[in-house]
Enzyme design. Structure first.
Site, PDB file in Angstrom:
ATOM      1  CG  ASP A 192     -40.528  27.141 -11.781  1.00 56.63           C
ATOM      2  OD1 ASP A 192     -40.694  26.797 -10.593  1.00 56.63           O
ATOM      3  OD2 ASP A 192     -41.325  27.830 -12.416  1.00 56.63           O
ATOM      4  CE1 TYR A 193     -35.784  27.287  -4.128  1.00 53.50           C
ATOM      5  CE2 TYR A 193     -33.724  26.275  -4.783  1.00 53.50           C
ATOM      6  CZ  TYR A 193     -34.446  27.046  -3.913  1.00 53.50           C
ATOM      7  OH  TYR A 193     -33.820  27.583  -2.829  1.00 53.50           O
ATOM      8  CE  LYS A 194     -30.508  23.128  -9.533  1.00 52.26           C
ATOM      9  NZ  LYS A 194     -29.950  22.014 -10.233  1.00 52.26           N
ATOM     10  CB  VAL A 195     -35.801  29.203 -13.508  1.00 54.47           C
ATOM     11  CG1 VAL A 195     -35.769  30.187 -14.651  1.00 54.47           C
ATOM     12  CG2 VAL A 195     -35.680  27.787 -14.023  1.00 54.47           C
ATOM     13  CG  ASP A 236     -28.983  27.832 -11.655  1.00 53.50           C
ATOM     14  OD1 ASP A 236     -29.993  28.490 -11.511  1.00 53.50           O
ATOM     15  OD2 ASP A 236     -28.503  27.538 -12.755  1.00 53.50           O
TER      16      ASP A 236
END
Lengths: 632, 729
Positions: free
Chosen positions: A26-29, B563
């Site tokens: 979940d790095y991006k989160v 992102d």
């Protein structure tokens, strides 16, 4: 051949589309990770060891550099800062703190920064340091405050925040209780905002007493019952390096799953990748004029009507047996769905049943989900991105069951066989949960963590039927000789020992280009056999072994091509025999105009017989050559 | 090297007697048809180059190459040797019916043999097979029997019989054991007609002549056949030899050949995108354009794009040519020993890569065989492994890996697996599980102990041999099985919904019934011993989006963009920064930020700013809504943080105390629970010197209230909202 090549080409291209599952969870989160190195730069840090050992400061810079270069390769998005305290000069964005020197502000790493750290190392560094650093005035409180500002003033969304304090002074303020108290307050402020403070204490004469001051500064260990600070101070570079690296990365789960033992008995677990193949990063596209990155936009349209196609205008198809079979997109997803995500326990097997060669993917690690029971409200610097984590379950019970399962599996020497669906709409894989006991080294640093290693098992389709060649076995004398060789070349394998020369070269090249260096730094190819050393060590053993196994006329250095012929010896010999062609035959063919009936090997053979040198291998070329020669 | 292929002839009796069956049972004809259908399906999906013919006998008409002078009557070559396709499947479905004649089954066999022998002329082949399905109810002319057997032998044709009854009790038992759980064959030897009995004797005679040892194993019942064929064929890949030299130092080479032994097999075919209206693939066109990241999204021509890489925050232009020139190069093909180490230093979980390679000596090279054997045995006896540098060829990246010794009854080899590079490793530490909090009690350990005992997948069978109940490496990949099932269904019955998973597939993916039964009681014990709370997962909308998004389109484009959520946030924050200068009071949009800025700018006295903030908090709390509660909490946190920073605790402490006092009056219990969960307490003396609150009091402050309430329960009720809030952000 094609198959091997095809496989490896994929790998070489480094486009790991299939690796979806192995990516960092979940790095991006959760935003960018930040790491601040807060390094004591007071006089004591610059004292050289008795035997010319490097100073504590030098050692620290070495580690900082390692982290810098590693991060550029593995997690280039992370933010890093380097701050000195106890310096003569001061420098920080607000210019309000004495004896604090912000060497690198909190931001992404760059080649320049690595170079700047290098400037602080060695003798050159010592000079520079003497000029700017090495004061006897220290205020850790100011230093921490300054770090807090770094976090605050950073305009990016921050994830995990870490602060490492490197020092060899267990009483930074020399016992000034007011200053101590201020520093403690500041530290607790920082911890309050979610910063994890770790102490990397270094060796000093008389030992480092953590309890004097630092115990109240650093973050409590993850495990409350453990005091956490029983670590000995680091004396050697390796120790320090290992300790920093262990703390440097935030653990991220690939997946959070339930390990289901049976109806209603679930253990919350997290899956972690302990080793991920690092690939050369994908290239980015730049605009030639300005070197700025360009974005790509992809459109799907109907080339009959020219209209854009929405996802609903598209279906999926495969062709089998001459027929195109069409399905809706959601049907394609539905086909892949077997079970909900999770690990389902099938049963247990004894360890011996786990076959060594049943390997299809790197293993992952299973550990109880660390749902810290307390609601953990983390306030980020700006309220707009306030993230409030409130985890609403207690995992103590399931951790306890996990622990019991682990203990018993180790005791009984069994592994658990599970059916594993790691994500939604992923087909199941069977995995072996292999128990792993916790191990620590003599300094109490964890070497292997407690938990289960998840080994992916192959299906019937994944095994290939081989037809092993029958070859004779070696005699005890031959085996014994080989044992001597093996013993001579024994070493202690450590997985950290081998750098990937391909990746290293790539980054050295980039570094050289980024810094306008004339040539990239040389890399040492650590996975190259040290032939001379090996030869030296083995000495006469090699010849003795060869005398035992190889007859005098045997040449093991055959070219691979020849080898293959030998491998199919029977077939080739027969073919060779057939190839013989008589002169008359060829002449007859030419006369009748039926030369084309001869095969290429026959034609080649014929060319040889007539002494024709041909470079071509095409049939027509060979035929032409023969006709030319024999027609005259 | 062109791959050679197999040729198959399916020979099915469609004669009168095949339709006879006991009431309620499927006729031999129906069963035989299913066998044939399954077989053809497998061939179609396996996409082999194998050719296949279908011969029917007992047909009303006659159509075969041997038919003349009243010989070989009522035998029809329905389809000559060719690649099987869906057309054939449809024909079987629609055109193969029971017919009213009978034919000599040996004649039919001869027709099949003839078909094979003419069909393979001038072609390379791997195997010739005849599958014979009949009830043998017509007396065959046994005169030619020996000639036929001789011919079969000479042509190296393998023969399999599928009969409605079992050939022999003992032999069938064995076959049954092979296929687990197969229902027994029907009436073995009983109730057979005289013709069938003699027919069976002849079949046995043929099979024993062809293969004295296992010949009878090739006689199946039709039911066996259906079960055996129900799964689609495994993917079979031809192992490719990789000849190389194993080197130890410069002077000791050993010739070797490597074969990929285990690797995750993928399907060769992927989904094509077709237009939903026309089902035409060619109608869908995909186009990629590049543009600058500016407001106008200025388009850039492909020729104006160069390649670059990131080095930390630096963007380094690095052309393909330069990259090729500067990149790491090596000497190519290599299997060089770097050293030897103990096996226990190379644990199973450290294996990298996606394959295991078996290394043999080249067949026929005895000396290499002996040398390799010496190495294998030496390693095995010393419990060591070789650490090697492995490179497939010059174009591929070299690896470091381990070669393990492997000694089997009939061969010896090394097994190579890749090991990690330093760059690949993640150094994580995990809290010890030995702490008191997690340590299980003796009762708990006992419960787990008996659970493990009850769930051992190793069973002793009657002979006392250990039997493995779940052999994963024998299970076909369910993904492929299910895909083929669905594709087949869609192909033969278009327009209908996809079928459910086949029961046998569902069964192999589940716990074996024996285990399920046996572990029931121990599981209950475990349940009792470990009080587990229901684990509520955080909703992870994002993750599922990622999954759905993944398949859709342009993963690369997404990657390049980074992102998006993050970007949005960044943007917003930057806007906030720009407007920072104009903050003069604590607004309602983002009070906590305003408050911080005011303090930082020092434009307002601390007390004034605090008053503004508390005023806002009280306003927000009037709304009684989780979203506003969250905002209030951020305000209180900001209040606390700034107070601590400036060393002024009193304002904050008194506000929090008064807030606590008014909870019940204002109906803010839910909000208070959030405060407790976030452990936002009073500022203690430890933090700010001037505070009148001790550390203990600060800790007690939150606790006291918590006892009367049930914070856990409330929390769970609230989580939905909290998560929604998170998702909205």
């Amino acid at each position: 051949m094609a198959e091997w090549n095809a496989y490896f080409r994929n790998e070489a291209d480094g486009e790991g589309q299939e690796e979806g599952e192995q990516q960092d969870g979940d790095y991006k989160v959760s935003g960018r990770d930040c790491l601040v190195f807060l390094v004591d730069a007071s006089k004591e840090m610059f004292i050289k060891g008795e035997n010319g050992e490097p100073t504590n400061f030098d050692m620290t810079m070495q580690v900082v550099r390692t982290v810098y270069t590693r991060k550029i390769i593995s997690t280039p998005g992370d933010l890093v800062a380097l701050v000195f305290y106890g310096t003569k000069q001061n420098q920080d964005p607000t210019n309000s703190f004495k004896h604090v020197y912000v060497y690198h502000n909190l931001s992404e790493l760059s080649a320049k920064r690595v170079q700047q750290v290098d400037e602080l190392r060695g003798d050159k560094g010592a000079l520079l340091a003497a000029e700017k650093m090495g004061s006897d005035q220290t205020s850790l409180s100011d230093a921490l405050w300054c770090c807090a500002n770094l976090y605050r003033d950073c305009n990016l969304r921050l994830g995990n925040k870490r602060l490492f304090i490197f020092t060899c002074k267990d009483q930074p303020h020399g016992g000034d209780s007011a200053k101590d108290r201020q520093a403690r307050t500041k530290a607790s402020d920082l911890r309050e905002t979610g910063v994890v403070i770790e102490l990397m204490h270094l060796m000093k004469a008389g030992g480092f007493d953590v309890s004097l001051f630092f115990r109240d500064v650093v973050s409590p260990p993850e495990d409350e019952s453990e005091l956490g600070l029983q670590h000995e101070p680091c004396e050697k570079l390796e120790d320090l390096q290992r300790r920093v690296l262990a703390k440097e990365q935030k653990k991220r789960t690939l997946a959070r799953l339930n390990l289901c033992l049976g109806e209603g008995i679930n253990i919350a677990v997290g899956m972690y990748a302990m080793a991920v193949t690092t690939r050369k990063p994908n290239a980015i596209r730049l605009y030639r004029e300005t070197n700025e990155p360009v974005r790509s936009k992809t459109r799907t349209f109907n080339n009959q009507t020219g209209s854009l196609l929405l996802p609903s205008d598209i279906k999926k198809a495969q062709v089998y047996g001459g027929k195109q079979i069409v399905m809706e997109k959601d049907e394609v997803d539905a086909i892949k769905k077997f079970h909900d995500p999770g690990l389902f326990l099938m049963g247990f097997k004894i360890m011996e049943k786990l076959k060594l060669h049943h390997h299809i993917r790197p293993a992952v690690f299973l550990y109880p989900e660390e749902g810290e029971v307390k609601g953990n409200a983390r306030c980020e610097h700006g309220c707009k991105h306030q993230v409030l984590y409130i985890i609403c379950f207690s995992s103590t019970g399931s951790s306890c069951l996990f622990s019991a399962l682990l203990t018993k599996c180790i005791e009984k020497n069994v592994f658990a066989l599970c059916r594993c669906v790691s994500r939604r709409n992923y087909p199941p894989r069977f995995v072996a949960l292999v128990p792993q006991q916790e191990q620590t080294d003599e300094k109490n640093v964890q070497i292997t963590p407690p938990g289960f290693n998840v080994i992916y098992l192959p299906y019937a389709d994944d095994l290939r039927n081989l037809d092993p060649p029958r070859t004779p076995s070696a005699s005890p004398a031959q085996v014994d000789k080989m044992k001597e060789i093996v013993r001579k070349m024994r070493f202690k394998y450590r997985s950290e020992a081998f750098e990937n020369p391909v990746i290293q070269q790539h980054y050295r090249n980039l570094e050289a280009l980024a810094l306008d260096m004339t040539a990239p730094e040389d890399i040492e190819d650590l996975i190259m056999p040290k032939v001379e050393q090996i030869d030296g060590r083995l000495g006469s053993l090699v010849q003795e072994f060869k005398d035992l196994v190889y007859p005098a006329d045997y040449n093991p250095e055959y070219k691979p091509a020849g080898k293959r012929k030998a491998a199919e010896a029977g077939g080739t010999a027969e073919k060779k025999a057939k190839v013989e062609v008589s002169e008359d035959e060829v002449r007859a063919h030419i006369q009748k105009g039926t030369l084309g009936k001869m095969t290429v090997p026959m034609l080649k053979e014929a060319c040889k017989q007539f002494g024709i040198r041909t470079t071509g291998t095409k049939k027509q070329e060979l035929m032409d050559a023969l006709i030319d020669k024999l027609a005259t | 090297m062109s791959k050679s292929k197999s040729f198959h002839v399916l020979c099915m009796d469609v004669g009168l007697s095949m339709s006879n069956s006991a009431p309620g049972e499927e006729s031999p004809f129906e069963l035989a048809k299913q066998v044939i259908q399954k077989f053809v399906q497998r061939q179609v999906f396996a996409e082999l180059k194998d050719e296949l013919a279908l011969v029917l006998f007992g047909t009303d008409s006659t159509n075969n190459p041997l038919a003349e002078d009243g010989q070989y009557q009522n035998i029809t070559v329905h389809r000559n040797l060719m690649l099987p396709d869906f057309g054939l499947l449809e024909e079987i479905e629609n055109q193969v019916h029971p017919e009213n004649q009978q034919a000599d089954w040996l004649d039919a066999l001869v027709v099949c043999m003839d078909l094979l022998q003419t069909g393979i002329k001038g072609k390379r082949y791997d195997g010739l097979n005849i599958y014979f399905l009949s009830d043998l109810s017509v007396e065959a002319d046994s005169e030619q029997l020996d000639v036929i057997v001789e011919n079969l032998k000479q042509a190296d044709i393998t023969l399999q019989f599928f009969l409605p009854f079992s050939a022999e009790d003992e032999s069938m038992d064995e076959a049954d054991n092979e296929r687990r759980g197969g229902p027994g064959a029907r009436g073995s030897g009983k109730g057979l007609s005289k013709e069938q009995k003699t027919g069976l004797e002849m079949v046995k005679h043929i099979m024993l002549c062809l293969d004295e040892q296992d010949g009878l194993d090739q006689i199946y019942t039709l039911r066996n056949g259906i079960e055996g064929l129900c799964m689609f064929k495994h993917i079979e890949r031809r192992p490719m030899a990789w000849p190389c030299q194993l080197t130890i130092g410069s002077a000791l080479p050993i010739r070797i050949v490597g074969y990929k032994a285990v690797t995750e097999e993928k399907l060769k075919k992927t989904w094509l995108t077709v237009d939903a209206q026309s089902n035409e693939r060619d109608h869908v066109k995909r186009e990629t354009v590049f543009c600058l990241d500016d407001d106008d999204e200025t388009e850039v021509q492909k020729d104006d794009i160069v390649q670059g890489f990131c080095y930390g925050s630096d963007i380094v232009p690095f052309s393909k040519v330069d990259q090729e020139q500067m990149k790491y190069t090596h000497d190519g093909k290599c299997f060089a020993v770097l050293g030897f180490t103990n096996q226990n230093l190379v644990p199973r979980h450290s294996f990298m890569g996606t394959q295991a390679i078996k290394i043999f000596a080249p067949s026929g090279d005895q000396h290499a065989g002996v040398a390799l054997s010496a190495l294998v045995r030496a390693l095995d006896e010393l419990k060591m492994v070789a650490i090697v540098r492995y490179a497939y060829d010059r174009r591929t990246n070299p690896q470091v890996g381990a070669a393990f010794p492997c000694i089997k009854l009939d061969y010896e080899c090394l097994i190579y697996v890749q090991l990690p590079f330093m760059e690949d490793l993640r150094h994580f530490t995990y809290a010890s599980l030995n702490s008191k909090k997690f340590s299980p009690s003796d009762t708990q350990l006992q419960a787990v102990d008996s659970l493990i005992d009850s769930m051992m997948l190793m069973e002793k069978d009657e002979d006392g041999d250990l039997k493995d109940l779940v052999k994963v490496h024998r299970i076909p990949n369910p993904e492929f099985q299910r895909l083929f099932q669905c594709l087949h269904h869609r192909a033969v019955s278009p327009g209908t919904a996809l079928p459910p998973m086949e029961p046998w597939l569902a069964a192999v993916l589940d716990r074996p019934d024996v285990i399920e039964e046996r572990c029931r009681a121990p599981l209950q014990e475990v349940k009792k011993a470990f009080p587990l709370k229901v684990v509520e997962k955080k909703k992870q909308l994002k993750t599922s989006e990622q999954i759905f998004g993944k398949d859709s389109e342009q993963p690369d484009a997404k990657k390049a963009k980074g992102d998006t959520a993050e970007e949005e946030l960044e943007e917003e924050y930057n806007l906030a920064d720009i407007s920072e200068g104009s903050v003069t009071s604590v607004g309602s949009v983002n009070p906590a930020r305003d408050f911080r800025i005011l303090i930082k700018q020092n434009t307002l006295p601390f007390q004034g700013a605090c008053e503004q903030l508390t005023h806002r908090i009280d306003q927000l709390l009037g709304n009684k809504n989780t979203q506003y509660y969250m905002k209030s909490i951020t305000c209180i946190q900001a209040f606390r943080e700034q107070s601590v920073k400036l060393g002024k605790a009193n304002l904050y402490n008194s506000y929090l105390q008064s807030l606590k006092g008014s909870i019940t009056n204002r109906g803010l219990e839910v909000f208070w629970d959030l405060i407790v969960q976030a452990s936002i307490s009073l500022i203690s003396q430890d933090e700010v010197e001037g505070s009148s609150v001790s550390k203990n009091e600060a800790a007690q402050f939150l606790l006291a209230e918590g006892k009367n309430e049930e914070p856990v329960a409330t929390m769970e009720d609230d989580t939905g909202d909290v998560d929604d809030l998170l998702d909205n952000m």
